[in-house]
Design a protein around this motif. Structure first.
Motif, mmCIF file in Angstrom:
data_model
loop_
_atom_site.group_PDB
_atom_site.id
_atom_site.type_symbol
_atom_site.label_atom_id
_atom_site.label_comp_id
_atom_site.label_asym_id
_atom_site.label_seq_id
_atom_site.Cartn_x
_atom_site.Cartn_y
_atom_site.Cartn_z
ATOM 1 N N ARG A 59 0.858 -1.193 0.000
ATOM 2 C CA ARG A 59 0.000 0.000 0.000
ATOM 3 C C ARG A 59 0.888 1.235 0.000
ATOM 4 N NH1 ARG A 59 -1.700 1.039 4.735
ATOM 5 N NH2 ARG A 59 -1.823 -1.195 5.163
ATOM 6 N N LEU A 60 0.493 2.255 -0.793
ATOM 7 C CA LEU A 60 1.288 3.485 -0.851
ATOM 8 C C LEU A 60 1.007 4.414 0.312
ATOM 9 C CD1 LEU A 60 1.028 4.458 -4.639
ATOM 10 C CD2 LEU A 60 2.858 3.218 -3.482
ATOM 11 N N TYR A 61 -0.245 4.412 0.803
ATOM 12 C CA TYR A 61 -0.623 5.345 1.866
ATOM 13 C C TYR A 61 -0.583 4.629 3.204
ATOM 14 C CZ TYR A 61 -2.314 7.934 -2.181
ATOM 15 O OH TYR A 61 -2.407 8.580 -3.380
ATOM 16 N N THR A 63 -0.515 4.391 7.501
ATOM 17 C CA THR A 63 -1.197 5.025 8.634
ATOM 18 C C THR A 63 -1.062 4.134 9.872
ATOM 19 O OG1 THR A 63 -3.258 6.100 9.350
ATOM 20 C CG2 THR A 63 -3.475 4.061 8.033
ATOM 21 N N ASP A 82 -2.500 8.456 14.209
ATOM 22 C CA ASP A 82 -2.434 9.278 12.989
ATOM 23 C C ASP A 82 -3.775 9.984 12.813
ATOM 24 O OD1 ASP A 82 -2.098 10.350 10.477
ATOM 25 O OD2 ASP A 82 -2.079 8.428 9.429
ATOM 26 N N ARG A 86 -3.084 10.576 5.476
ATOM 27 C CA ARG A 86 -2.540 10.781 4.125
ATOM 28 C C ARG A 86 -1.144 11.389 4.234
ATOM 29 N NH1 ARG A 86 -4.047 11.057 -1.356
ATOM 30 N NH2 ARG A 86 -5.506 9.437 -0.687
ATOM 31 N N HIS A 87 -0.164 10.558 3.860
ATOM 32 C CA HIS A 87 1.236 10.952 3.883
ATOM 33 C C HIS A 87 1.869 10.397 2.607
ATOM 34 C CE1 HIS A 87 0.316 11.609 8.128
ATOM 35 N NE2 HIS A 87 -0.209 10.391 8.122
ATOM 36 N N ASP A 88 3.065 10.872 2.283
ATOM 37 C CA ASP A 88 3.726 10.419 1.055
ATOM 38 C C ASP A 88 5.003 9.665 1.391
ATOM 39 O OD1 ASP A 88 4.452 10.570 -1.905
ATOM 40 O OD2 ASP A 88 6.176 11.517 -0.956
ATOM 41 N N ASN A 139 0.408 15.233 0.612
ATOM 42 C CA ASN A 139 -0.785 14.712 -0.053
ATOM 43 C C ASN A 139 -0.529 14.566 -1.551
ATOM 44 O OD1 ASN A 139 -3.405 14.051 -0.815
ATOM 45 N ND2 ASN A 139 -4.198 16.128 -0.543
ATOM 46 N N PRO A 141 -2.131 12.539 -4.392
ATOM 47 C CA PRO A 141 -3.105 11.619 -5.001
ATOM 48 C C PRO A 141 -2.614 11.086 -6.345
ATOM 49 C CG PRO A 141 -3.929 13.892 -5.044
ATOM 50 C CD PRO A 141 -2.615 13.919 -4.310
ATOM 51 N N THR B 146 -7.304 4.002 -2.724
ATOM 52 C CA THR B 146 -6.798 3.480 -1.446
ATOM 53 C C THR B 146 -5.266 3.431 -1.392
ATOM 54 O OG1 THR B 146 -6.748 1.217 -2.255
ATOM 55 C CG2 THR B 146 -8.816 1.969 -1.253
ATOM 56 N N GLY B 147 -4.607 3.506 -2.540
ATOM 57 C CA GLY B 147 -3.157 3.364 -2.577
ATOM 58 C C GLY B 147 -2.686 1.931 -2.506
#
Lengths: 195, 195
Positions: A59-61, A63, A82, A86-88, A139, A141, B146-147
């Motif tokens: 998963r990219l996001y 938490t 958290d 949403r973080h990068d 953020n 997207p 969702t990433g």
């Protein structure tokens, strides 16, 4: 509770975090990114790895409940709470070259990259060792069909936090991010607390 | 035209590539990934950077016309042709830890990571210096909402190629990837040619 420390706009800080301690990253005004790096204090060649972490998370996001891994596949930090979600963890710290290439600046700021390099130098971390940072509150997207992405204002509101627990003795580098696009068009401070 | 070299299944190769030369990566049987790393031959502390490259491209899926940057924001390789259009630049080379953590293997293969470490050792590249690789033909579709992502069989057919031109004198590490999931369930060779 530890004292709240403030990182001034467009600057950075370096400090140690012991195994078992928590690091609370606070966005005091909202819509401000903080680039976070971690290195193993016992051997700085071991550092935070986006590639290992994303692979294990699928998963990219990331938490609450997710873990940040090193290049040696050891857990460095757990995300224990958290407010934002949403973080990068795709993009490298902004740098002189970022500002020249993306913004066309003729006298570019040294960016998070320069700030992190200075903050981490006392522990022997060299600029070439700076990897992709975990960019708190950033953020980004993504359009899944094309893979294109944009950098949008953070979803964080004033006082929002993300909290990490250290799984080894660490050196931490953190910034109040210096890129206009990442921070909704203005440069604000970041705060942190160690408990 | 240069001779076609073959990398046996689950192995790797290291070689030099001069500025201006092209490297053709060939998937001879189809559905086989090749992890590719590049280091500056004049200073191996400069290496390929997913974070810089993705930031400048604003896109996760790179193809013809895109450029692969180093951690110092210099162009290392240009993609000059591409039969497939789907490659990965998010995930680190598979390793013993990958196979233990993701596959639950009890006697794990050393993976692309171990193969690259051996292939690059003659130039002084240490395992800790191995970053996220450009994973030719690796197919990692992403759910933008969702990433989350999955590793799916490559879209490459037998004989498909991706061609890179070197923008500096380079050391290249390449593999025939060792992870079942990445290669549609079987391990096949990879070929390359330098012109």
């Amino acid at each position: 509770m530890g004292d709240v420390q403030t990182i001034a706009p467009r600057s950075g800080a370096g400090f140690t975090l012991d195994r078992g301690q928590t690091l609370t990253v606070i966005d005091p005004e909202g819509r401000q990114v903080s680039d976070l790096l971690a290195f193993n204090r016992a051997d700085i060649r071991e550092g935070i790895s986006s590639g290992r972490t994303l692979d294990y998370a699928s998963r990219l996001y990331l938490t609450t409940g997710d873990r940040l891994y090193s290049n040696r596949s050891n857990v460095m930090l757990d995300i224990v709470s958290d407010d934002v979600g949403r973080h990068d963890f795709l993009l490298t710290p902004c740098s002189k070259e970022t500002f020249a290439i993306i913004y066309g600046d003729t006298d570019p700021h040294r960016g998070c990259f320069g700030n992190l390099a200075e903050a981490l130098a006392p522990w022997g971390v060299e600029p070439d060792m700076i990897p992709v940072a975990f960019n708190c509150f950033m953020n980004v997207p993504i359009d899944g069909a094309t893979g294109t992405f944009t950098v949008e204002p953070p979803l964080s509101k004033a006082g929002d936090t993300i909290v990490f627990r250290a799984e080894m003795d660490l050196i931490i580098g953190m910034t109040a991010c210096s890129a206009l696009q990442s921070n909704g068009g203005s440069f604000k401070p970041i705060q942190y607390r160690i408990d």
